[in-house]
Design a protein around this motif. Sequence first.
Motif, PDB file in Angstrom:
ATOM      1  N   THR A 189      -2.897  -8.616 -16.733  1.00  0.00           N
ATOM      2  CA  THR A 189      -3.505  -8.485 -15.407  1.00  0.00           C
ATOM      3  C   THR A 189      -2.520  -7.943 -14.362  1.00  0.00           C
ATOM      4  OG1 THR A 189      -5.077 -10.250 -15.894  1.00  0.00           O
ATOM      5  CG2 THR A 189      -4.700  -9.719 -13.572  1.00  0.00           C
ATOM      6  N   PRO A 190      -1.320  -8.529 -14.212  1.00  0.00           N
ATOM      7  CA  PRO A 190      -0.376  -7.938 -13.241  1.00  0.00           C
ATOM      8  C   PRO A 190       0.043  -6.517 -13.615  1.00  0.00           C
ATOM      9  CG  PRO A 190       0.669  -9.710 -14.471  1.00  0.00           C
ATOM     10  CD  PRO A 190      -0.780  -9.793 -14.774  1.00  0.00           C
ATOM     11  N   LEU A 191       0.077  -6.224 -14.922  1.00  0.00           N
ATOM     12  CA  LEU A 191       0.422  -4.853 -15.321  1.00  0.00           C
ATOM     13  C   LEU A 191      -0.663  -3.870 -14.884  1.00  0.00           C
ATOM     14  CD1 LEU A 191       2.370  -2.994 -16.893  1.00  0.00           C
ATOM     15  CD2 LEU A 191       0.969  -3.417 -18.923  1.00  0.00           C
ATOM     16  N   LEU A 192      -1.925  -4.281 -15.048  1.00  0.00           N
ATOM     17  CA  LEU A 192      -3.027  -3.410 -14.620  1.00  0.00           C
ATOM     18  C   LEU A 192      -3.047  -3.253 -13.106  1.00  0.00           C
ATOM     19  CD1 LEU A 192      -5.902  -4.594 -17.007  1.00  0.00           C
ATOM     20  CD2 LEU A 192      -4.561  -2.483 -17.132  1.00  0.00           C
ATOM     21  N   LEU A 193      -2.704  -4.320 -12.393  1.00  0.00           N
ATOM     22  CA  LEU A 193      -2.641  -4.216 -10.931  1.00  0.00           C
ATOM     23  C   LEU A 193      -1.520  -3.257 -10.509  1.00  0.00           C
ATOM     24  CD1 LEU A 193      -3.217  -7.956  -9.979  1.00  0.00           C
ATOM     25  CD2 LEU A 193      -4.751  -6.033  -9.517  1.00  0.00           C
ATOM     26  N   THR A 194      -0.400  -3.306 -11.221  1.00  0.00           N
ATOM     27  CA  THR A 194       0.695  -2.359 -10.942  1.00  0.00           C
ATOM     28  C   THR A 194       0.238  -0.927 -11.192  1.00  0.00           C
ATOM     29  OG1 THR A 194       2.266  -4.037 -11.696  1.00  0.00           O
ATOM     30  CG2 THR A 194       3.095  -1.808 -11.469  1.00  0.00           C
ATOM     31  N   ALA A 195      -0.468  -0.726 -12.300  1.00  0.00           N
ATOM     32  CA  ALA A 195      -0.980   0.616 -12.596  1.00  0.00           C
ATOM     33  C   ALA A 195      -1.997   1.060 -11.544  1.00  0.00           C
ATOM     34  CB  ALA A 195      -1.614   0.629 -13.981  1.00  0.00           C
ATOM     35  N   GLY A 196      -2.806   0.105 -11.061  1.00  0.00           N
ATOM     36  CA  GLY A 196      -3.782   0.442 -10.015  1.00  0.00           C
ATOM     37  C   GLY A 196      -3.113   0.897  -8.730  1.00  0.00           C
ATOM     38  N   ILE A 197      -2.009   0.243  -8.365  1.00  0.00           N
ATOM     39  CA  ILE A 197      -1.265   0.659  -7.167  1.00  0.00           C
ATOM     40  C   ILE A 197      -0.740   2.079  -7.356  1.00  0.00           C
ATOM     41  CG2 ILE A 197       0.788   0.197  -5.790  1.00  0.00           C
ATOM     42  CD1 ILE A 197       0.394  -2.784  -6.432  1.00  0.00           C
ATOM     43  N   THR A 198      -0.248   2.359  -8.552  1.00  0.00           N
ATOM     44  CA  THR A 198       0.273   3.711  -8.815  1.00  0.00           C
ATOM     45  C   THR A 198      -0.833   4.754  -8.719  1.00  0.00           C
ATOM     46  OG1 THR A 198       2.063   2.928 -10.222  1.00  0.00           O
ATOM     47  CG2 THR A 198       1.327   5.171 -10.577  1.00  0.00           C
ATOM     48  N   LEU A 199      -1.989   4.469  -9.313  1.00  0.00           N
ATOM     49  CA  LEU A 199      -3.095   5.427  -9.259  1.00  0.00           C
ATOM     50  C   LEU A 199      -3.558   5.642  -7.820  1.00  0.00           C
ATOM     51  CD1 LEU A 199      -5.155   4.297 -12.384  1.00  0.00           C
ATOM     52  CD2 LEU A 199      -3.751   6.350 -12.144  1.00  0.00           C
ATOM     53  N   GLY A 200      -3.695   4.546  -7.080  1.00  0.00           N
ATOM     54  CA  GLY A 200      -4.129   4.676  -5.685  1.00  0.00           C
ATOM     55  C   GLY A 200      -3.114   5.428  -4.840  1.00  0.00           C
ATOM     56  N   SER A 201      -1.840   5.118  -5.023  1.00  0.00           N
ATOM     57  CA  SER A 201      -0.793   5.805  -4.248  1.00  0.00           C
ATOM     58  C   SER A 201      -0.739   7.284  -4.590  1.00  0.00           C
ATOM     59  CB  SER A 201       0.572   5.159  -4.544  1.00  0.00           C
ATOM     60  OG  SER A 201       0.573   3.797  -4.234  1.00  0.00           O
ATOM     61  N   SER A 202      -0.860   7.602  -5.874  1.00  0.00           N
ATOM     62  CA  SER A 202      -0.769   9.006  -6.291  1.00  0.00           C
ATOM     63  C   SER A 202      -1.974   9.808  -5.822  1.00  0.00           C
ATOM     64  CB  SER A 202      -0.662   9.085  -7.823  1.00  0.00           C
ATOM     65  OG  SER A 202       0.467   8.366  -8.276  1.00  0.00           O
ATOM     66  N   ALA A 203      -3.104   9.130  -5.653  1.00  0.00           N
ATOM     67  CA  ALA A 203      -4.315   9.844  -5.231  1.00  0.00           C
ATOM     68  C   ALA A 203      -4.377  10.046  -3.724  1.00  0.00           C
ATOM     69  CB  ALA A 203      -5.549   9.074  -5.703  1.00  0.00           C
ATOM     70  N   ILE A 204      -3.863   9.104  -2.961  1.00  0.00           N
ATOM     71  CA  ILE A 204      -4.052   9.128  -1.503  1.00  0.00           C
ATOM     72  C   ILE A 204      -2.822   9.651  -0.763  1.00  0.00           C
ATOM     73  CG2 ILE A 204      -4.458   7.669   0.521  1.00  0.00           C
ATOM     74  CD1 ILE A 204      -6.070   5.814  -1.319  1.00  0.00           C
ATOM     75  N   LEU A 205      -1.643   9.180  -1.151  1.00  0.00           N
ATOM     76  CA  LEU A 205      -0.462   9.426  -0.323  1.00  0.00           C
ATOM     77  C   LEU A 205      -0.013  10.888  -0.238  1.00  0.00           C
ATOM     78  CD1 LEU A 205       1.671   6.233  -0.947  1.00  0.00           C
ATOM     79  CD2 LEU A 205       0.199   6.830   0.973  1.00  0.00           C
ATOM     80  N   PRO A 206      -0.240  11.759  -1.260  1.00  0.00           N
ATOM     81  CA  PRO A 206       0.105  13.168  -1.048  1.00  0.00           C
ATOM     82  C   PRO A 206      -0.630  13.794   0.144  1.00  0.00           C
ATOM     83  CG  PRO A 206      -0.155  12.731  -3.382  1.00  0.00           C
ATOM     84  CD  PRO A 206      -0.595  11.488  -2.677  1.00  0.00           C
ATOM     85  N   PHE A 207      -1.853  13.363   0.396  1.00  0.00           N
ATOM     86  CA  PHE A 207      -2.587  13.872   1.557  1.00  0.00           C
ATOM     87  C   PHE A 207      -1.969  13.347   2.850  1.00  0.00           C
ATOM     88  CE2 PHE A 207      -5.532  14.061  -1.981  1.00  0.00           C
ATOM     89  CZ  PHE A 207      -6.119  15.312  -1.825  1.00  0.00           C
ATOM     90  N   ALA A 208      -1.594  12.065   2.850  1.00  0.00           N
ATOM     91  CA  ALA A 208      -0.947  11.503   4.038  1.00  0.00           C
ATOM     92  C   ALA A 208       0.411  12.149   4.273  1.00  0.00           C
ATOM     93  CB  ALA A 208      -0.793   9.990   3.864  1.00  0.00           C
ATOM     94  N   ALA A 209       1.156  12.391   3.187  1.00  0.00           N
ATOM     95  CA  ALA A 209       2.468  13.037   3.325  1.00  0.00           C
ATOM     96  C   ALA A 209       2.323  14.462   3.868  1.00  0.00           C
ATOM     97  CB  ALA A 209       3.181  13.060   1.976  1.00  0.00           C
ATOM     98  N   ALA A 210       1.313  15.190   3.388  1.00  0.00           N
ATOM     99  CA  ALA A 210       1.093  16.558   3.873  1.00  0.00           C
ATOM    100  C   ALA A 210       0.740  16.562   5.359  1.00  0.00           C
ATOM    101  CB  ALA A 210      -0.013  17.213   3.058  1.00  0.00           C
ATOM    102  N   SER A 211      -0.057  15.594   5.784  1.00  0.00           N
ATOM    103  CA  SER A 211      -0.404  15.508   7.209  1.00  0.00           C
ATOM    104  C   SER A 211       0.836  15.229   8.048  1.00  0.00           C
ATOM    105  CB  SER A 211      -1.445  14.401   7.422  1.00  0.00           C
ATOM    106  OG  SER A 211      -2.628  14.687   6.721  1.00  0.00           O
ATOM    107  N   ALA A 212       1.700  14.343   7.568  1.00  0.00           N
ATOM    108  CA  ALA A 212       2.932  14.043   8.296  1.00  0.00           C
ATOM    109  C   ALA A 212       3.839  15.269   8.373  1.00  0.00           C
ATOM    110  CB  ALA A 212       3.653  12.877   7.609  1.00  0.00           C
ATOM    111  N   LEU A 213       3.907  16.027   7.287  1.00  0.00           N
ATOM    112  CA  LEU A 213       4.741  17.238   7.290  1.00  0.00           C
ATOM    113  C   LEU A 213       4.219  18.257   8.289  1.00  0.00           C
ATOM    114  CD1 LEU A 213       5.415  17.708   3.461  1.00  0.00           C
ATOM    115  CD2 LEU A 213       7.058  17.030   5.214  1.00  0.00           C
TER     116      LEU A 213
END
Length: 218
Positions: A189-213
């Motif tokens: 369960t904690p391993l899947l939650l860790t993987a979920g954070i990675t998937l969510g971060s990889s999907a959302i944060l590049p857009f946020a990073a591009a906006s900041a740039l």
Amino acid sequence: MIGLLKRDLTLAFRAGGGFGLSLAFFLVFTSLVPLGIGPETGRLAEIAGGVLWLGALLACLLSLDRIFQLDWEDGTLDLIATSPLPLEAAAALKALAHWLTTGLPLVAAAPILGLLLNLPAAAYPWLIASLAVGTPALSAIGTFGAAITVGIKRGGLLLSLLVLPLYVPTLIFGALSVSRGAAGLDALTPLLLTAGITLGSSAILPFAAASALRVNLR
């Protein structure tokens, strides 16, 4: 896209910063823990998972300011922004390059350092799996923080203050996966939650990073 990834990988290995510095810090940090805690193997085994995860987190943090700073200083970031490649894709590639030169070596080195901390044998698969699925989140979150602070003089401290709170869930679930695995409990369960954070971060944060740039490049 491949050309940008190759360029970042080449610069990281040539400069020796992203690869060598983070890995060296990880080795030194983990080697110092037994000196501070003491040689009692039982106590070291109890905290080994958390120590290895904390060391990996801090090692990733060391090289975050290099993700965009060199491109900012030599004008490459302006060229990337005006190129046909979307800034979102460039940010995702930067995060991937950072993980390949920082996170992946830490994943490979962690089992060796686990021996130093007397990590139980049952915990090794969970240590490798949690770091493999969790360290990409550290790179994605760090890329977002680096995009916000790029161009700020001495922005390393600000970057750390921005990124460290966002690292906490990954640290908690990653270390919990290792400690439960060491105790023979269900660590999926904690391993899947860790993987979920990675998937969510990889999907959302590049857009946020591009906006900041885009804001910083105006």
